[in-house]
Design an enzyme around this catalytic site. Structure first.
Site, mmCIF file in Angstrom:
data_model
loop_
_atom_site.group_PDB
_atom_site.id
_atom_site.type_symbol
_atom_site.label_atom_id
_atom_site.label_comp_id
_atom_site.label_asym_id
_atom_site.label_seq_id
_atom_site.Cartn_x
_atom_site.Cartn_y
_atom_site.Cartn_z
ATOM 1 C CB SER A 199 -35.143 -6.176 45.059
ATOM 2 O OG SER A 199 -36.844 -5.885 44.478
ATOM 3 C CE1 TYR A 251 -36.242 -2.308 48.681
ATOM 4 C CE2 TYR A 251 -36.786 -3.279 47.021
ATOM 5 C CZ TYR A 251 -36.551 -3.357 47.687
ATOM 6 O OH TYR A 251 -37.017 -5.069 48.353
#
Length: 248
Positions: free
Chosen positions: A143, A157
């Protein structure tokens, strides 16, 4: 084509788009899923409707026994694995770091770090010339948050995806001489259902106007990049990171 691909978290979002595109390009596809049987079977049905070969296999990719069963099923039903997409992952409600608890961190690490490690290990044992394999390719779905940190939203995350980035580079160097290429895509703001897990389903629409490209991306755009990194068109590429974040 006799290529066999396993996509973790293949029932929805980027995973589903990748499975559908792989099916169209002649891969025999394993759609792995953890809980949503209907979604995974829907992807499989769509691939078969277009003349492709696909199976759906339930397994929690963060559990060793499940992962061993998943890969054994691929061996038996589809043949020798040649491509792995470590796509399964999760996030939780937007939060500051000082509001996080141990249980949440354990869930995030399991899904986003432990799972890709376990699956990559099984793939290497099948692909590596060290074990008698004929090579293959792995793509990890990280990501843009790994670069940006996701402050006030998903620092946990972001950190887990940073670990996946480190694994990508390290594993690529470990197996480069064994016929395996390992690369990574880092999507940014993509229109998928994952944002609902964070409590803001419309997050992409809120943030997109501030991006250089002024829009969010699509799962299909990410899938195209994943298939490129798996294909012979990227045969001299390993340990690479492809950012799909609209210029962010």
């Amino acid at each position: 084509m006799s290529e066999v691909i396993l996509i973790t978290g293949g029932g929805r979002g980027i995973g589903a788009a990748t499975a559908l595109l792989a099916g169209r390009r002649g891969y025999r596809v394993c759609v792995n899923y953890r809980a949503d049987t209907a979604a995974a079977e829907g992807v499989v049905d769509a691939i078969r409707a277009e003349g492709g070969t696909a199976v759906a296999v339930q397994a929690d990719a963060s559990r060793s026994a499940d992962v061993e069963r998943l890969f054994s099923t691929v061996d038996g039903e589809l043949g020798t694995l040649t491509a792995l997409v470590n796509n399964a992952g999760t996030l939780e409600r937007q939060s500051r770091l000082d509001e996080l608890d141990e249980d949440r961190l354990t869930r995030i690490w399991a899904a986003n770090i432990t799972g890709p490690f376990l699956c990559a290990a099984q793939a290497v044992r099948r692909m590596s010339t060290r074990y008698g394999g004929k090579g293959g390719a792995i793509v990890n779905v990280s990501s843009a948050a790994a670069r940006l940190g996701a402050p006030n939203e998903y620092v946990d995350y972001a950190a887990s995806k940073g670990a996946l980035d480190s694994m990508t580079r390290g594993l690529a160097l470990e197996v480069a001489a064994e016929g395996i290429r390992v690369n990574c895509v880092r999507p940014g703001l993509i229109h998928t259902g994952i944002h609902a897990l964070g409590g803001e389903p419309g997050r992409v629409d809120r943030v997109a106007p501030g991006l250089p490209m002024r829009r969010g991306g699509t799962a299909e755009e990410v899938a195209e990049s994943i298939l490129f990194l798996l294909s012979p068109a990227s045969s001299y590429t390993t340990g690479a990171f492809l950012d799909l974040a609209g210029g962010r």
